[in-house]
Structures are given as structure tokens and as C-alpha cells.
Design a protein around this motif. Structure first.
Motif, PDB file in Angstrom:
ATOM      1  N   MET A   1       1.055  -0.842   0.111  1.00 25.61           N
ATOM      2  CA  MET A   1       0.090   0.311  -0.079  1.00 25.61           C
ATOM      3  C   MET A   1       0.914   1.006  -0.141  1.00 25.61           C
ATOM      4  O   MET A   1       1.570   1.337   0.694  1.00 25.61           O
ATOM      5  N   VAL A   2       0.358   2.586  -1.068  1.00 22.89           N
ATOM      6  CA  VAL A   2       1.195   3.396  -0.865  1.00 22.89           C
ATOM      7  C   VAL A   2       0.922   4.657  -0.073  1.00 22.89           C
ATOM      8  O   VAL A   2      -0.595   4.762   0.675  1.00 22.89           O
ATOM      9  N   LYS A   3       2.020   4.881   0.396  1.00 22.67           N
ATOM     10  CA  LYS A   3       1.475   6.483   1.328  1.00 22.67           C
ATOM     11  C   LYS A   3       1.068   7.538   0.610  1.00 22.67           C
ATOM     12  O   LYS A   3       1.137   7.636  -0.432  1.00 22.67           O
ATOM     13  N   ARG A   4      -0.394   8.036   1.369  1.00 20.51           N
ATOM     14  CA  ARG A   4      -0.486   9.320   0.031  1.00 20.51           C
ATOM     15  C   ARG A   4       0.809  10.659   0.566  1.00 20.51           C
ATOM     16  O   ARG A   4       1.243  10.525   1.976  1.00 20.51           O
ATOM     17  N   THR A   5       1.252  11.659  -0.069  1.00 21.75           N
ATOM     18  CA  THR A   5       2.461  11.861  -0.150  1.00 21.75           C
ATOM     19  C   THR A   5       2.372  13.423   0.802  1.00 21.75           C
ATOM     20  O   THR A   5       3.092  14.135   1.245  1.00 21.75           O
ATOM     21  N   LEU A   6       0.788  13.795   0.584  1.00 20.35           N
ATOM     22  CA  LEU A   6       0.403  15.782   1.813  1.00 20.35           C
ATOM     23  C   LEU A   6      -0.723  15.147   2.505  1.00 20.35           C
ATOM     24  O   LEU A   6      -1.410  14.605   2.089  1.00 20.35           O
ATOM     25  N   CYS A   7      -0.014  14.873   4.275  1.00 19.79           N
ATOM     26  CA  CYS A   7      -1.438  14.101   5.219  1.00 19.79           C
ATOM     27  C   CYS A   7      -1.051  16.139   6.186  1.00 19.79           C
ATOM     28  O   CYS A   7      -0.505  16.083   7.439  1.00 19.79           O
ATOM     29  N   GLY A   8      -1.960  16.821   5.751  1.00 20.53           N
ATOM     30  CA  GLY A   8      -1.670  17.666   6.502  1.00 20.53           C
ATOM     31  C   GLY A   8      -3.086  17.923   7.631  1.00 20.53           C
ATOM     32  O   GLY A   8      -3.786  17.199   6.727  1.00 20.53           O
ATOM     33  N   THR A   9      -2.714  18.835   8.193  1.00 17.86           N
ATOM     34  CA  THR A   9      -4.253  19.032   9.562  1.00 17.86           C
ATOM     35  C   THR A   9      -4.337  20.170   9.375  1.00 17.86           C
ATOM     36  O   THR A   9      -3.711  21.653   9.415  1.00 17.86           O
ATOM     37  N   LYS A  10      -5.635  20.620   9.124  1.00 20.53           N
ATOM     38  CA  LYS A  10      -6.273  21.869   9.290  1.00 20.53           C
ATOM     39  C   LYS A  10      -5.820  22.860  10.423  1.00 20.53           C
ATOM     40  O   LYS A  10      -5.645  23.572  10.218  1.00 20.53           O
ATOM     41  N   LEU A  11      -6.407  22.239  11.561  1.00 22.49           N
ATOM     42  CA  LEU A  11      -5.692  22.708  12.770  1.00 22.49           C
ATOM     43  C   LEU A  11      -4.509  23.106  12.707  1.00 22.49           C
ATOM     44  O   LEU A  11      -3.971  24.536  13.104  1.00 22.49           O
ATOM     45  N   LYS A  12      -2.675  22.505  12.318  1.00 25.02           N
ATOM     46  CA  LYS A  12      -2.421  23.400  11.989  1.00 25.02           C
ATOM     47  C   LYS A  12      -1.575  23.914  11.082  1.00 25.02           C
ATOM     48  O   LYS A  12      -1.080  25.494  11.463  1.00 25.02           O
ATOM     49  N   LYS A  13      -2.578  24.190   9.860  1.00 25.01           N
ATOM     50  CA  LYS A  13      -2.351  25.298   8.987  1.00 25.01           C
ATOM     51  C   LYS A  13      -4.015  25.972   8.860  1.00 25.01           C
ATOM     52  O   LYS A  13      -2.621  27.517   9.413  1.00 25.01           O
ATOM     53  N   ALA A  14      -4.815  26.630  10.251  1.00 24.61           N
ATOM     54  CA  ALA A  14      -5.086  26.787  10.744  1.00 24.61           C
ATOM     55  C   ALA A  14      -4.516  28.575  11.739  1.00 24.61           C
ATOM     56  O   ALA A  14      -4.203  29.922  11.327  1.00 24.61           O
ATOM     57  N   ARG A  15      -3.844  27.866  12.182  1.00 25.20           N
ATOM     58  CA  ARG A  15      -2.265  28.536  13.117  1.00 25.20           C
ATOM     59  C   ARG A  15      -1.064  28.944  12.582  1.00 25.20           C
ATOM     60  O   ARG A  15      -0.915  30.345  13.034  1.00 25.20           O
ATOM     61  N   THR A  16      -0.872  28.467  11.293  1.00 25.02           N
ATOM     62  CA  THR A  16       0.234  28.689  11.086  1.00 25.02           C
ATOM     63  C   THR A  16       0.041  30.388   9.999  1.00 25.02           C
ATOM     64  O   THR A  16       0.665  31.232   9.624  1.00 25.02           O
ATOM     65  N   SER A  17      -1.020  29.861   9.045  1.00 26.87           N
ATOM     66  CA  SER A  17      -1.792  30.684   7.870  1.00 26.87           C
ATOM     67  C   SER A  17      -3.528  31.256   7.889  1.00 26.87           C
ATOM     68  O   SER A  17      -3.774  31.448   6.856  1.00 26.87           O
ATOM     69  N   GLY A  18      -3.559  31.150   9.510  1.00 28.90           N
ATOM     70  CA  GLY A  18      -5.188  30.859   9.333  1.00 28.90           C
ATOM     71  C   GLY A  18      -5.523  33.271   8.921  1.00 28.90           C
ATOM     72  O   GLY A  18      -4.072  33.747   9.320  1.00 28.90           O
TER      73      GLY A  18
END
Length: 46
Positions: A1-18
Motif C-alpha cells: 500500500m502506497v502512502k499519500r504524499t501530503l497529510c496536513g492537518t487543518k488545525l496546523k494550517k490555521a495556526r500558521t496561516s489562518g
């Protein structure tokens, strides 16, 4: 099984660029103002 390349979290995104993160710094407020003046539909993440 191949892993997905990008697994970001919404909370982390919001904290850095919200919206609240942008408003904290002077540079972030400049970013918001420039995006507003350009007429962007979305000025930042929620």
C-alpha cells in the motif's frame, strides 16, 4: 500500500496561516490588506 504524499492537518494550517495568525503580526496585516486591495475572494484561511 502506497502512502499519500501530503497529510496536513487543518488545525496546523490555521495556526500558521489562518486569519488570527495573520492579524497577530504587522507583516501578516500587510498581507491581508494587500489581498483585500487586490480583490481576493478569500483573504485567509479560517
Amino acid at each position: 500500500m502506497v502512502k499519500r504524499t501530503l497529510c496536513g492537518t487543518k488545525l496546523k494550517k490555521a495556526r500558521t496561516s489562518g486569519f488570527r495568525a495573520r492579524m497577530k503580526t504587522e507583516g501578516g496585516r500587510k498581507v491581508l490588506n494587500s489581498r483585500r486591495s487586490k480583490g481576493r475572494n478569500t483573504i485567509s484561511l479560517k
